[in-house]
Design a protein around this motif. Structure first.
Motif, mmCIF file in Angstrom:
data_model
loop_
_atom_site.group_PDB
_atom_site.id
_atom_site.type_symbol
_atom_site.label_atom_id
_atom_site.label_comp_id
_atom_site.label_asym_id
_atom_site.label_seq_id
_atom_site.Cartn_x
_atom_site.Cartn_y
_atom_site.Cartn_z
ATOM 1 N N GLN A 159 -8.405 1.313 3.752
ATOM 2 C CA GLN A 159 -6.993 1.240 3.407
ATOM 3 C C GLN A 159 -6.515 2.473 2.656
ATOM 4 N N LEU B 129 0.832 -1.199 0.000
ATOM 5 C CA LEU B 129 0.000 0.000 0.000
ATOM 6 C C LEU B 129 0.866 1.249 0.000
ATOM 7 N N VAL C 220 -0.685 -5.956 2.146
ATOM 8 C CA VAL C 220 -1.939 -6.640 2.418
ATOM 9 C C VAL C 220 -2.171 -7.669 1.329
ATOM 10 N N LEU D 54 -10.873 -1.625 -1.230
ATOM 11 C CA LEU D 54 -10.283 -2.079 0.024
ATOM 12 C C LEU D 54 -10.701 -1.089 1.104
ATOM 13 N N ASP E 262 -11.039 4.835 1.812
ATOM 14 C CA ASP E 262 -10.926 3.546 1.138
ATOM 15 C C ASP E 262 -9.883 3.631 0.035
ATOM 16 N N ARG F 258 2.566 -0.590 4.005
ATOM 17 C CA ARG F 258 2.086 -1.838 4.578
ATOM 18 C C ARG F 258 1.647 -2.783 3.467
#
Length: 311
Positions: A187, A162, A168, A184, A199, A166
């Motif tokens: 996020q 991301l 995912v 998502l 989002d 991070r």
């Protein structure tokens, strides 16, 4: 995150769109997982595809050139010059503060005395003019994700880094199409003072494939045929993303004819799946045996067929 997209494709920043396309095609042929079984080939192919998706679109390339790796996180209404001046000013102020020098001002007095959040105002939330705003929800963000035709057909699980750094796991549903958005929740951009995050929307890009061409939900594929299969008719095998299928070739089929396999295109979770269209391509032997030559000469002598006749 991928390296500099120009370096990934091996082209200079001044490269033309044609040079970018040629570089991509050469690399894609070398690293596509269907032709390169090296363990790192798939990751390299995805990196190449991401670089091409960005640099092949003039507007997206312009934003990448202006904002660098952060281009997806910068709102579309931010002016590149303002962004560059703001970043330069923020860096200069940080350096000046360390030396005890006076506060930096931009030439012409623009944004004088403000910090980086002041300059961008309410775009990212925060403070302005020394006042704290109330809680501000995080902004929705967009990013592109490149998938193979096989992933679009079957669905897949992908690990994605991301904008926050991070990683995912992302579920790619079976039947995704070019330009479809995958949401998502939570996020996206961070909210201020405990407000919820925005989002993240992943925009699907389907990578070019050496065999398949996706148009909507339909998949197009070339179907090589021998002259006798095309003339006499035959049932032949054709590769599809879902595995081998059989297609009936009517007698008298010529190059360019499309043979439709209904429902063998991309699936559709909400309706009718796409079709697979096999385009006939009549191929002749590059080298004839003596017997083949004799038979073709015999056919030539007895046949009245003229492919150039307008009748």
């Amino acid at each position: 995150m991928a390296g500099d997209f120009y370096e990934v494709l091996g082209v200079p920043r001044t490269a033309s769109q044609q040079e970018i396309q040629r570089a991509y095609r050469k690399l894609a042929r070398s690293y596509h997982p269907d032709v390169n079984k090296d363990p790192g080939a798939e990751d390299r192919f995805k990196e190449i595809s991401e670089a091409y998706q960005v640099l092949s679109d003039p507007e997206t390339r312009k934003r990448y050139d202006a904002f660098g790796p952060d281009f997806r996180q910068v709102p579309p209404d931010v002016d590149p010059e303002t962004w560059a001046r703001a970043r330069a000013g923020a860096g200069a102020r940080a350096g000046a503060g360390a030396r005890g020098a006076p506060e930096w001002e931009f030439a012409g007095g623009d944004f004088a005395g403000g910090d980086f959040e002041d300059i961008l105002g309410g775009i990212f939330g925060g403070r302005r003019g020394g006042r704290r705003w109330g809680p501000v929800p995080g902004a929705d963000q967009e990013a592109e994700i490149t998938v193979t035709v096989e992933d679009a057909y079957r669905g897949a699980r992908r690990s994605l880094t991301l904008p926050t750094g991070r990683r995912v796991d992302v579920s790619i549903p079976a039947g995704v199409t070019e330009g479809q958005r995958i949401r998502l929740a939570g996020q996206g951009g961070h909210g201020s003072e405990g407000a919820p995050a925005g989002d993240l929307y992943l925009i699907v890009r389907i990578a070019p494939h050496p065999r398949y061409e996706v148009r909507g939900r339909n998949i197009h594929v070339a179907l090589p045929l021998s002259p006798w299969e095309a003339a006499l008719g035959a049932t032949v095998a054709v590769d599809t993303p879902g595995g081998e299928a059989k297609v009936r070739v009517p007698a008298g089929t010529s190059t360019g004819r499309h043979l439709r396999l209904r429902g063998r295109g991309l699936p559709n979770p909400r309706g009718t799946p796409g079709d697979l269209l096999a385009e006939a391509k009549v191929m002749v032997p590059p080298h004839l045996t003596d017997e083949e030559r004799r038979l073709f000469e015999e056919l030539s002598a007895v046949s009245g067929f003229d492919p150039r006749s307008r009748r």
